[in-house]
Design a protein around this motif. Structure first.
Motif, PDB file in Angstrom:
ATOM      1  N   TRP A   1       0.835  -1.193   0.000  1.00 36.30           N
ATOM      2  CA  TRP A   1       0.000   0.000   0.000  1.00 36.30           C
ATOM      3  C   TRP A   1       0.875   1.250   0.000  1.00 36.30           C
ATOM      4  CZ3 TRP A   1      -4.902  -0.182  -1.180  1.00 36.30           C
ATOM      5  CH2 TRP A   1      -5.666  -1.312  -0.866  1.00 36.30           C
ATOM      6  N   VAL A   2       0.682   2.115  -0.988  1.00 31.60           N
ATOM      7  CA  VAL A   2       1.359   3.414  -0.990  1.00 31.60           C
ATOM      8  C   VAL A   2       0.370   4.520  -0.635  1.00 31.60           C
ATOM      9  CG1 VAL A   2       3.144   2.733  -2.609  1.00 31.60           C
ATOM     10  CG2 VAL A   2       1.005   3.655  -3.494  1.00 31.60           C
ATOM     11  N   GLU A   3      -0.899   4.210  -0.763  1.00 34.71           N
ATOM     12  CA  GLU A   3      -1.965   5.097  -0.285  1.00 34.71           C
ATOM     13  C   GLU A   3      -3.023   4.199   0.325  1.00 34.71           C
ATOM     14  OE1 GLU A   3      -5.521   7.698  -2.230  1.00 34.71           O
ATOM     15  OE2 GLU A   3      -3.508   8.122  -3.015  1.00 34.71           O
ATOM     16  N   ALA A   4      -3.010   4.102   1.652  1.00 33.93           N
ATOM     17  CA  ALA A   4      -3.923   3.195   2.337  1.00 33.93           C
ATOM     18  C   ALA A   4      -5.372   3.546   2.027  1.00 33.93           C
ATOM     19  CB  ALA A   4      -3.678   3.253   3.846  1.00 33.93           C
ATOM     20  N   PRO A   5      -6.260   2.550   1.999  1.00 31.02           N
ATOM     21  CA  PRO A   5      -7.665   2.827   1.686  1.00 31.02           C
ATOM     22  C   PRO A   5      -8.249   3.879   2.626  1.00 31.02           C
ATOM     23  CG  PRO A   5      -7.252   0.467   1.719  1.00 31.02           C
ATOM     24  CD  PRO A   5      -6.012   1.124   2.228  1.00 31.02           C
ATOM     25  N   ASN A   6      -8.883   4.881   2.038  1.00 31.03           N
ATOM     26  CA  ASN A   6      -9.533   5.906   2.848  1.00 31.03           C
ATOM     27  C   ASN A   6     -10.993   5.990   2.459  1.00 31.03           C
ATOM     28  OD1 ASN A   6      -9.736   8.188   0.668  1.00 31.03           O
ATOM     29  ND2 ASN A   6      -7.610   7.468   0.598  1.00 31.03           N
ATOM     30  N   GLN A   7     -11.798   6.373   3.420  1.00 36.05           N
ATOM     31  CA  GLN A   7     -13.241   6.434   3.232  1.00 36.05           C
ATOM     32  C   GLN A   7     -13.642   7.790   2.661  1.00 36.05           C
ATOM     33  OE1 GLN A   7     -15.358   3.844   3.915  1.00 36.05           O
ATOM     34  NE2 GLN A   7     -13.597   2.583   4.491  1.00 36.05           N
ATOM     35  N   ARG A   8     -14.304   7.774   1.495  1.00 39.28           N
ATOM     36  CA  ARG A   8     -14.834   8.987   0.890  1.00 39.28           C
ATOM     37  C   ARG A   8     -15.774   8.591  -0.239  1.00 39.28           C
ATOM     38  NH1 ARG A   8      -9.178  11.019  -2.014  1.00 39.28           N
ATOM     39  NH2 ARG A   8      -8.837   9.125  -3.211  1.00 39.28           N
ATOM     40  N   ARG A   9     -16.596   9.530  -0.657  1.00 37.54           N
ATOM     41  CA  ARG A   9     -17.556   9.309  -1.748  1.00 37.54           C
ATOM     42  C   ARG A   9     -18.405   8.064  -1.523  1.00 37.54           C
ATOM     43  NH1 ARG A   9     -16.982  12.337  -6.377  1.00 37.54           N
ATOM     44  NH2 ARG A   9     -15.204  13.766  -6.395  1.00 37.54           N
ATOM     45  N   GLY A  10     -18.730   7.792  -0.268  1.00 40.14           N
ATOM     46  CA  GLY A  10     -19.594   6.667   0.046  1.00 40.14           C
ATOM     47  C   GLY A  10     -18.930   5.310  -0.011  1.00 40.14           C
ATOM     48  N   GLY A  11     -17.597   5.273  -0.202  1.00 36.25           N
ATOM     49  CA  GLY A  11     -16.886   4.004  -0.271  1.00 36.25           C
ATOM     50  C   GLY A  11     -15.442   4.186   0.131  1.00 36.25           C
ATOM     51  N   GLU A  12     -14.562   3.346  -0.399  1.00 37.22           N
ATOM     52  CA  GLU A  12     -13.154   3.464  -0.074  1.00 37.22           C
ATOM     53  C   GLU A  12     -12.301   3.314  -1.319  1.00 37.22           C
ATOM     54  OE1 GLU A  12     -12.516   0.323   2.785  1.00 37.22           O
ATOM     55  OE2 GLU A  12     -11.720  -1.017   1.230  1.00 37.22           O
TER      56      GLU A  12
ATOM     57  N   VAL B   1     -13.876   0.372  -3.730  1.00 39.29           N
ATOM     58  CA  VAL B   1     -15.133  -0.306  -3.414  1.00 39.29           C
ATOM     59  C   VAL B   1     -16.168   0.764  -3.099  1.00 39.29           C
ATOM     60  CG1 VAL B   1     -16.327  -1.911  -1.878  1.00 39.29           C
ATOM     61  CG2 VAL B   1     -13.931  -2.326  -2.486  1.00 39.29           C
ATOM     62  N   GLY B   2     -17.227   0.822  -3.891  1.00 42.78           N
ATOM     63  CA  GLY B   2     -18.305   1.785  -3.635  1.00 42.78           C
ATOM     64  C   GLY B   2     -17.878   3.235  -3.731  1.00 42.78           C
ATOM     65  N   HIS B   3     -16.803   3.501  -4.458  1.00 42.40           N
ATOM     66  CA  HIS B   3     -16.246   4.855  -4.569  1.00 42.40           C
ATOM     67  C   HIS B   3     -16.805   5.482  -5.842  1.00 42.40           C
ATOM     68  CE1 HIS B   3     -13.036   7.942  -4.948  1.00 42.40           C
ATOM     69  NE2 HIS B   3     -13.003   7.842  -3.644  1.00 42.40           N
ATOM     70  N   LEU B   4     -17.846   6.317  -5.707  1.00 44.56           N
ATOM     71  CA  LEU B   4     -18.646   6.738  -6.849  1.00 44.56           C
ATOM     72  C   LEU B   4     -18.663   8.250  -7.027  1.00 44.56           C
ATOM     73  CD1 LEU B   4     -21.784   4.497  -6.161  1.00 44.56           C
ATOM     74  CD2 LEU B   4     -19.711   3.876  -7.427  1.00 44.56           C
ATOM     75  N   TYR B   5     -18.935   8.662  -8.264  1.00 49.24           N
ATOM     76  CA  TYR B   5     -19.288  10.050  -8.548  1.00 49.24           C
ATOM     77  C   TYR B   5     -20.681  10.053  -9.160  1.00 49.24           C
ATOM     78  CZ  TYR B   5     -18.728   9.534 -13.630  1.00 49.24           C
ATOM     79  OH  TYR B   5     -18.889   9.159 -14.943  1.00 49.24           O
ATOM     80  N   ARG B   6     -21.381  11.152  -8.958  1.00 52.69           N
ATOM     81  CA  ARG B   6     -22.735  11.278  -9.488  1.00 52.69           C
ATOM     82  C   ARG B   6     -22.831  12.496 -10.393  1.00 52.69           C
ATOM     83  NH1 ARG B   6     -23.057   8.734  -4.711  1.00 52.69           N
ATOM     84  NH2 ARG B   6     -24.551   7.005  -4.533  1.00 52.69           N
ATOM     85  N   SER B   7     -23.608  12.369 -11.444  1.00 51.86           N
ATOM     86  CA  SER B   7     -23.826  13.458 -12.379  1.00 51.86           C
ATOM     87  C   SER B   7     -25.229  13.313 -12.943  1.00 51.86           C
ATOM     88  CB  SER B   7     -22.784  13.412 -13.508  1.00 51.86           C
ATOM     89  OG  SER B   7     -22.982  12.258 -14.315  1.00 51.86           O
TER      90      SER B   7
END
Length: 240
Positions: A27-38, A58-64
């Motif tokens: 891991w060079v960027e550990a999983p972080n929680q944002r955008r409703g996922g990680e 996982v579950g890391h989304l954008y909406r438009s």
């Protein structure tokens, strides 16, 4: 059956989505929680010795308005990578990407080649460049940064997260002093604007606020070069 909505292979023998998903690295960027996922990034070594980076979401989304229920941000990042490459803006080489639903939740992957020999702009100003940073080399850097961002903005693309850690720099040595190359990373917030000026204003304001160790004098040199490129190219861009 879950629908595979995006899948690309640089070579036909590469693994499927499931096999890529099972691959693990450092891991060079550990999983972080944002955008409703990680979302996180791992470093991998390929069989050929090429260093790769795998973004796992996982579950890391954008909406438009086109995707009111959400789509993986990986898909938007790939779209931006391809568009910027057409604008002759250096971005990492795409190896593989894919997204599919599992138990009702999106999983997404983005695999890119490492930018060999590059350091971030943040590291450059911290003295981490492989080459001693002379005044001439630094001037070339600012010129190339200005050229890169003018191409980005004249194409009406806004980076959206333009921090020094997402701008990478490489000095190509040669007998005449060589040349400097600039690349852009972390494009998942990249978006198209209706006008170039909106993209430019937002990105440059963000970069100025977060420029860190970049001296004010260097910023002025960069802005002068950037404005020269914009003025030189914009009339032709409008006609196109």
């Amino acid at each position: 059956m879950a629908a595979l909505i995006a899948l690309a292979h640089k070579q036909t023998f590469q693994p499927t989505f499931e096999r890529w998903w099972q691959i693990r690295g450092e891991w060079v960027e550990a999983p972080n929680q944002r955008r409703g996922g990680e979302s996180g990034v791992q470093r991998l070594g390929s069989q050929s010795g090429q260093l790769l980076y795998l973004k796992r979401q996982v579950g890391h989304l954008y909406r438009s308005w086109l995707h009111p229920f959400g789509q993986p941000t990986v898909l938007r990042e790939v779209q931006a990578m391809r568009a910027l490459a057409r604008l002759e803006v250096r971005v990492p080489e795409l190896v593989y990407y894919g997204a599919r639903k599992h138990a009702g939740q999106w999983r997404a992957l983005l695999v890119t080649e490492a930018l060999d020999g590059f350091v971030s702009l943040e590291q450059w100003y911290a003295g981490a460049s492989p080459q001693p940073c002379s005044a001439e080399l630094n001037r070339q850097l600012l010129q190339q940064l200005a050229l890169t961002l003018s191409r980005l903005h004249l194409g009406r693309w806004q980076h959206g997260c333009l921090y020094p850690k997402h701008i990478f720099v490489k000095h190509h040595p040669a007998a005449d002093g060589g040349w400097v190359e600039v690349a852009l990373l972390d494009l998942e917030k990249c978006r198209r604007r209706l006008v170039a000026s909106r993209a430019s204003q937002r990105d440059l304001a963000q970069l100025y606020r977060h420029r860190g160790a970049m001296p004010e004098a260097d910023w002025r040199v960069f802005v002068e070069a950037y404005n020269c490129f914009i003025r030189a190219v914009e009339p032709y861009h409008r006609e196109a």
